[in-house]
Design a protein around this motif. Structure first.
Motif, PDB file in Angstrom:
ATOM      1  N   TYR A  37      -7.572   2.581  -4.153  1.00 34.16           N
ATOM      2  CA  TYR A  37      -7.665   2.039  -5.821  1.00 34.16           C
ATOM      3  C   TYR A  37      -6.903   0.869  -5.650  1.00 34.16           C
ATOM      4  O   TYR A  37      -5.710   0.684  -5.147  1.00 34.16           O
ATOM      5  CB  TYR A  37      -6.962   3.134  -6.483  1.00 34.16           C
ATOM      6  CG  TYR A  37      -7.427   4.596  -6.651  1.00 34.16           C
ATOM      7  CD1 TYR A  37      -8.657   4.794  -7.535  1.00 34.16           C
ATOM      8  CD2 TYR A  37      -7.044   5.423  -5.785  1.00 34.16           C
ATOM      9  CE1 TYR A  37      -9.262   5.921  -7.546  1.00 34.16           C
ATOM     10  CE2 TYR A  37      -7.791   6.594  -5.916  1.00 34.16           C
ATOM     11  CZ  TYR A  37      -8.776   7.035  -6.675  1.00 34.16           C
ATOM     12  OH  TYR A  37      -9.289   8.023  -6.806  1.00 34.16           O
ATOM     13  N   ARG A  38      -7.463  -0.246  -6.286  1.00 31.19           N
ATOM     14  CA  ARG A  38      -6.775  -1.468  -6.343  1.00 31.19           C
ATOM     15  C   ARG A  38      -5.806  -1.546  -7.556  1.00 31.19           C
ATOM     16  O   ARG A  38      -5.911  -0.932  -8.537  1.00 31.19           O
ATOM     17  CB  ARG A  38      -7.855  -2.649  -6.809  1.00 31.19           C
ATOM     18  CG  ARG A  38      -8.806  -3.104  -5.707  1.00 31.19           C
ATOM     19  CD  ARG A  38      -9.666  -4.279  -6.129  1.00 31.19           C
ATOM     20  NE  ARG A  38     -10.479  -4.566  -4.967  1.00 31.19           N
ATOM     21  CZ  ARG A  38     -11.926  -4.293  -5.139  1.00 31.19           C
ATOM     22  NH1 ARG A  38     -12.255  -3.504  -6.236  1.00 31.19           N
ATOM     23  NH2 ARG A  38     -12.708  -4.686  -4.070  1.00 31.19           N
ATOM     24  N   MET A  39      -4.364  -1.975  -7.231  1.00 35.88           N
ATOM     25  CA  MET A  39      -3.430  -1.947  -8.166  1.00 35.88           C
ATOM     26  C   MET A  39      -2.753  -2.998  -8.355  1.00 35.88           C
ATOM     27  O   MET A  39      -1.424  -3.144  -8.143  1.00 35.88           O
ATOM     28  CB  MET A  39      -2.462  -0.610  -7.752  1.00 35.88           C
ATOM     29  CG  MET A  39      -3.250   0.657  -7.741  1.00 35.88           C
ATOM     30  SD  MET A  39      -2.291   1.941  -7.160  1.00 35.88           S
ATOM     31  CE  MET A  39      -1.374   2.191  -8.782  1.00 35.88           C
ATOM     32  N   ASP A  40      -3.436  -4.037  -8.789  1.00 40.06           N
ATOM     33  CA  ASP A  40      -2.998  -5.573  -9.065  1.00 40.06           C
ATOM     34  C   ASP A  40      -1.787  -5.854  -7.999  1.00 40.06           C
ATOM     35  O   ASP A  40      -0.434  -5.879  -8.216  1.00 40.06           O
ATOM     36  CB  ASP A  40      -1.752  -5.480 -10.544  1.00 40.06           C
ATOM     37  CG  ASP A  40      -1.449  -6.664 -11.112  1.00 40.06           C
ATOM     38  OD1 ASP A  40      -2.347  -7.645 -10.927  1.00 40.06           O
ATOM     39  OD2 ASP A  40      -0.574  -6.930 -11.707  1.00 40.06           O
ATOM     40  N   LEU A  91       0.660  -1.183   0.058  1.00 42.01           N
ATOM     41  CA  LEU A  91       0.112  -0.089   0.068  1.00 42.01           C
ATOM     42  C   LEU A  91       0.875   1.320   0.008  1.00 42.01           C
ATOM     43  O   LEU A  91       1.774   1.353   0.816  1.00 42.01           O
ATOM     44  CB  LEU A  91      -0.881   0.010   1.117  1.00 42.01           C
ATOM     45  CG  LEU A  91      -1.706   1.199   1.511  1.00 42.01           C
ATOM     46  CD1 LEU A  91      -2.800   1.559   0.389  1.00 42.01           C
ATOM     47  CD2 LEU A  91      -2.351   1.267   2.789  1.00 42.01           C
ATOM     48  N   ILE A  92       0.484   2.296  -0.799  1.00 44.89           N
ATOM     49  CA  ILE A  92       1.202   3.510  -1.026  1.00 44.89           C
ATOM     50  C   ILE A  92      -0.118   4.446  -0.632  1.00 44.89           C
ATOM     51  O   ILE A  92      -0.987   4.541  -1.131  1.00 44.89           O
ATOM     52  CB  ILE A  92       1.846   3.880  -2.302  1.00 44.89           C
ATOM     53  CG1 ILE A  92       2.780   2.859  -2.672  1.00 44.89           C
ATOM     54  CG2 ILE A  92       2.307   5.155  -2.267  1.00 44.89           C
ATOM     55  CD1 ILE A  92       3.519   3.108  -3.934  1.00 44.89           C
ATOM     56  N   THR A  93       0.215   5.245   0.405  1.00 45.73           N
ATOM     57  CA  THR A  93      -0.836   6.182   0.898  1.00 45.73           C
ATOM     58  C   THR A  93      -0.042   7.715   0.622  1.00 45.73           C
ATOM     59  O   THR A  93       0.798   8.123   0.908  1.00 45.73           O
ATOM     60  CB  THR A  93      -1.144   6.077   2.206  1.00 45.73           C
ATOM     61  OG1 THR A  93      -1.636   4.643   2.671  1.00 45.73           O
ATOM     62  CG2 THR A  93      -2.452   7.266   2.754  1.00 45.73           C
ATOM     63  N   LEU A  94      -0.902   8.499  -0.038  1.00 45.06           N
ATOM     64  CA  LEU A  94      -0.329   9.836  -0.369  1.00 45.06           C
ATOM     65  C   LEU A  94      -1.292  10.634   0.538  1.00 45.06           C
ATOM     66  O   LEU A  94      -2.772  10.534   0.577  1.00 45.06           O
ATOM     67  CB  LEU A  94      -0.821  10.247  -1.803  1.00 45.06           C
ATOM     68  CG  LEU A  94      -0.212   9.343  -2.899  1.00 45.06           C
ATOM     69  CD1 LEU A  94      -0.513   9.799  -4.318  1.00 45.06           C
ATOM     70  CD2 LEU A  94       1.543   9.305  -2.738  1.00 45.06           C
ATOM     71  N   GLY A  95      -0.607  11.738   0.909  1.00 47.79           N
ATOM     72  CA  GLY A  95      -1.443  12.773   1.654  1.00 47.79           C
ATOM     73  C   GLY A  95      -1.883  13.871   0.779  1.00 47.79           C
ATOM     74  O   GLY A  95      -0.838  14.434   0.132  1.00 47.79           O
ATOM     75  N   VAL A  96      -3.139  14.168   0.826  1.00 52.15           N
ATOM     76  CA  VAL A  96      -3.734  15.229  -0.028  1.00 52.15           C
ATOM     77  C   VAL A  96      -4.318  16.132   0.635  1.00 52.15           C
ATOM     78  O   VAL A  96      -4.842  16.127   1.697  1.00 52.15           O
ATOM     79  CB  VAL A  96      -4.450  14.716  -1.221  1.00 52.15           C
ATOM     80  CG1 VAL A  96      -3.834  13.528  -1.916  1.00 52.15           C
ATOM     81  CG2 VAL A  96      -5.783  13.845  -0.558  1.00 52.15           C
ATOM     82  N   GLU A 108     -10.815   4.085 -10.872  1.00 54.51           N
ATOM     83  CA  GLU A 108     -12.166   3.760 -10.100  1.00 54.51           C
ATOM     84  C   GLU A 108     -11.822   3.198  -8.568  1.00 54.51           C
ATOM     85  O   GLU A 108     -11.104   2.355  -8.389  1.00 54.51           O
ATOM     86  CB  GLU A 108     -12.930   2.502 -10.809  1.00 54.51           C
ATOM     87  CG  GLU A 108     -13.451   2.885 -12.117  1.00 54.51           C
ATOM     88  CD  GLU A 108     -14.078   1.793 -12.663  1.00 54.51           C
ATOM     89  OE1 GLU A 108     -14.757   0.727 -11.971  1.00 54.51           O
ATOM     90  OE2 GLU A 108     -14.452   1.689 -14.015  1.00 54.51           O
ATOM     91  N   PRO A 109     -12.314   4.027  -7.477  1.00 50.22           N
ATOM     92  CA  PRO A 109     -11.948   3.744  -6.231  1.00 50.22           C
ATOM     93  C   PRO A 109     -12.872   2.837  -5.661  1.00 50.22           C
ATOM     94  O   PRO A 109     -13.689   2.096  -6.338  1.00 50.22           O
ATOM     95  CB  PRO A 109     -12.302   5.051  -5.367  1.00 50.22           C
ATOM     96  CG  PRO A 109     -13.500   5.685  -6.420  1.00 50.22           C
ATOM     97  CD  PRO A 109     -13.082   5.197  -7.876  1.00 50.22           C
ATOM     98  N   VAL A 110     -12.228   2.027  -4.782  1.00 47.45           N
ATOM     99  CA  VAL A 110     -13.120   0.773  -3.892  1.00 47.45           C
ATOM    100  C   VAL A 110     -13.866   1.459  -3.083  1.00 47.45           C
ATOM    101  O   VAL A 110     -13.491   2.526  -2.259  1.00 47.45           O
ATOM    102  CB  VAL A 110     -12.083   0.110  -3.191  1.00 47.45           C
ATOM    103  CG1 VAL A 110     -12.693  -1.071  -2.375  1.00 47.45           C
ATOM    104  CG2 VAL A 110     -11.002  -0.494  -3.999  1.00 47.45           C
TER     105      VAL A 110
END
Length: 143
Positions: free
Chosen positions: A40-43, A8-13, A29-31
């Protein structure tokens, strides 16, 4: 021993809704989930968007000023044309062009943009790395 992987990569926005719209404009497309975070699912892994202040709190650093731009997220593509198309799509979605795609010193083709919060993305075609049909990257062993 720790496994060599990222899950998991989490970006602060700064503005979750603005970021949601930006990534939606890229076709992501978000979950479905809680309103305070977007995943977001990313394989085999995921990308999360989380309010920057809430992220600092979650890290145990309330009030910390979290920065951006000191790392690059990257997407590799099979052709230069795919890189160009993805770059233009990002600009149309509201990205800031940092470096237009071009042939680069290492023998590939790449460009950079920043998302609305300044997170830097590289779009690249690397002729030395293979992508499978699902877009998963394979780095070959040295010969």
């Amino acid at each position: 021993m720790t496994p060599q992987r990222v899950t998991l990569i989490t970006l602060g926005v700064s503005d979750l809704e603005r970021s949601r719209k930006f990534y939606a404009a890229l076709g992501w497309e978000p979950v479905p989930g809680p309103p305070q975070v977007i995943f977001y699912r990313m394989d085999g892994m995921a990308l999360g968007l989380f309010g920057v202040n809430a992220l600092a709190d979650d890290q145990g650093r309330p009030g910390a000023q979290l920065g951006t731009g000191a790392m690059t997220l990257a997407q590799n593509f099979a052709t230069e044309a795919e890189v160009d198309a993805a770059f233009e799509a990002a600009l149309e979605a509201g990205a800031e062009a940092l470096k237009r795609p071009q042939k680069v010193f290492w023998g590939g083709y790449s460009g950079y943009y920043a998302d609305p919060d300044g997170h830097v993305w590289e779009l690249a075609m690397n002729p030395f790395w293979e992508l499978d049909d699902a877009g998963r990257l394979t780095i070959p062993d040295p010969e």
